[in-house]
Motif scaffolding. Structure first.
Motif, short mmCIF file in Angstrom:
data_model
loop_
_atom_site.label_atom_id
_atom_site.label_comp_id
_atom_site.label_asym_id
_atom_site.label_seq_id
_atom_site.Cartn_x
_atom_site.Cartn_y
_atom_site.Cartn_z
N MET A 271 -7.11 -4.39 1.74
CA MET A 271 -6.52 -3.05 1.83
C MET A 271 -7.64 -2.05 1.67
O MET A 271 -8.23 -1.92 0.61
CB MET A 271 -5.44 -2.88 0.75
CG MET A 271 -4.26 -3.83 0.94
SD MET A 271 -3.23 -4.09 -0.53
CE MET A 271 -2.52 -2.47 -0.75
N GLN B 296 -4.20 3.52 2.12
CA GLN B 296 -4.85 2.24 2.38
C GLN B 296 -4.12 1.51 3.48
O GLN B 296 -2.94 1.76 3.75
CB GLN B 296 -4.87 1.38 1.12
CG GLN B 296 -5.66 2.01 0.00
CD GLN B 296 -5.92 1.01 -1.09
OE1 GLN B 296 -5.65 -0.16 -0.94
NE2 GLN B 296 -6.45 1.48 -2.19
N ARG C 239 0.83 -1.20 0.00
CA ARG C 239 0.00 0.00 0.00
C ARG C 239 0.87 1.25 0.00
O ARG C 239 0.60 2.20 -0.73
CB ARG C 239 -0.92 -0.03 1.23
CG ARG C 239 -1.83 1.20 1.38
CD ARG C 239 -1.27 2.25 2.32
NE ARG C 239 -1.04 1.68 3.63
CZ ARG C 239 -0.43 2.34 4.60
NH1 ARG C 239 0.05 3.56 4.38
NH2 ARG C 239 -0.24 1.78 5.78
#
Length: 367
Positions: free
Chosen positions: A339, A347, A310
């Motif tokens: 996520m 995220q 992420r």
């Protein structure tokens, strides 16, 4: 160009026969067999329908031939009670998990395997030697999934449709894997993880891992690993009462029945006392659930991986596309981790029951 073995893998992952898949596609079983054996290539339209029916991206079928986990290399609990079709479906999930792991290893430096492969000592000794090698002493173990991951075991979750498979383990290209069923109670899943570690330690993954003797050895290993005999004898009186068992089970993060079995195993319960305790626990509902149960353990390694991805700008859809799976399929192998957007548009990786134990540190380096 469609890879024939990929069609077979996807079909087995959905627990379908060639006849059942053919019916869904509106084709003959012979056509599906021809596709899977490379005697015929599906048309573009057939591939689209095939991908839809099997819930795999079309790109999955264009990937190179994969090295499937063979039935004989995996240690299944209650193997005789699991049909060949169900084993094939579970093994296909293991094959896909290994492919996900291979993709991750191209991006990260993950912990190397540190699993003692012992020359078939008795299970109690094997458990003691494993604890000694890992410096665990005789105290209750922390989050077991974290511990296994720190020692190089790749732990993935079995998709929820595999309710008949408790867990299984295997070695694949020198890496140990454990597939856990998250539909069980947290205590049961924890015991399953210790049981599968017993197979990896004592049976080389599968060479001697089949049959009732191997299953009993793995059960004894799991009990000894989770509840060392010296500590159990020091903590519990002879002939403990039901209330004492129910109270103490949380100290070891095991089920009441597992603790009862262990008390009998180390001589603190006689045969009659053990049977009576099991009857009483069953009457109280402890065979199907645990009162005052523990928090479900999840993967710290995969959570860290998703967090790192992420931070590098990838979304769950990006990761799924990179491994040629749907986001749902990927999440089903990763303990339901997803996520999700958080404040500021970034995220984070989360799970419905995020484990908080950070005692197992991981070598997780982006390369």
């Amino acid at each position: 160009m469609v890879t024939p073995e990929r069609i077979s893998l996807a079909r087995k992952r959905r627990s379908l026969t060639t006849v059942e898949l053919a019916r869904r596609l509106g084709l003959s079983a012979q056509s599906v067999t021809n596709y899977e054996h490379g005697r015929q290539q599906p048309s573009e339209r057939t591939l689209q329908v095939l991908a839809t029916e099997l819930s795999f991206p079309e790109a999955f079928f264009h990937q190179p031939c994969c090295d499937e986990v063979p039935d004989g290399s995996a240690a299944f609990r209650a193997r005789s009670q699991v049909s060949q079709r169900k084993r094939a479906a579970a093994l296909s999930a293991g094959t896909i998990a290994a492919e996900v792991n291979a993709w991750l290893e191209n991006l990260f430096t993950l912990p190397a395997a540190d699993i003692p492969t012992l020359e078939r000592p008795d299970p109690e000794t094997a458990a003691d030697m494993t604890r000694a090698r890992w410096g665990l002493g005789n105290s209750p173990l922390p989050n077991l999934i974290h511990l296994l991951e720190a020692r190089g075991v790749r732990v993935f979750s079995l998709p929820r449709e595999h309710t008949d498979v408790d867990a299984f383990s295997f070695w694949h290209h020198g890496t140990p894997y454990i597939m856990l069923n998250m539909a069980k109670t947290p205590e049961r899943s924890r015991f399953d993880a210790a049981h599968e570690l017993g197979h990896l330690v004592m049976h080389g993954g599968a060479k001697h891992a089949h049959g009732p003797v191997a299953e009993q050895e793995a059960n004894t290993f799991a009990g000894a690993l989770l509840m060392p005999s010296t500590s159990i004898r020091a903590a519990m009186p002879h002939a403990p009462l039901l209330d004492q068992v129910v109270t103490t089970k949380r100290h070891w993060s095991v089920s009441a029945l597992a603790l009862t079995y262990r008390l009998h195993e180390v001589g603190l319960l006689s045969d009659w006392q053990y049977r009576s305790m099991c009857v009483e626990l069953s009457r109280c509902g402890y065979r199907s659930s645990e009162r005052q149960g523990i928090e479900r353990e999840s993967s710290q390694l995969l959570s860290k991986v998703l967090t790192a991805l992420r931070r590098s700008g990838r979304t769950m859809q990006d990761v799924a596309a990179a491994v040629h799976l749907t986001p749902d399929e990927l999440s089903s192998l990763m303990f339901g981790l997803v996520m999700m957007s958080v404040e500021g548009g970034s995220q984070a990786s989360v799970t419905p029951s995020q484990a908080r134990d950070n005692s197992a540190e991981h070598a997780l380096t982006l390369v």
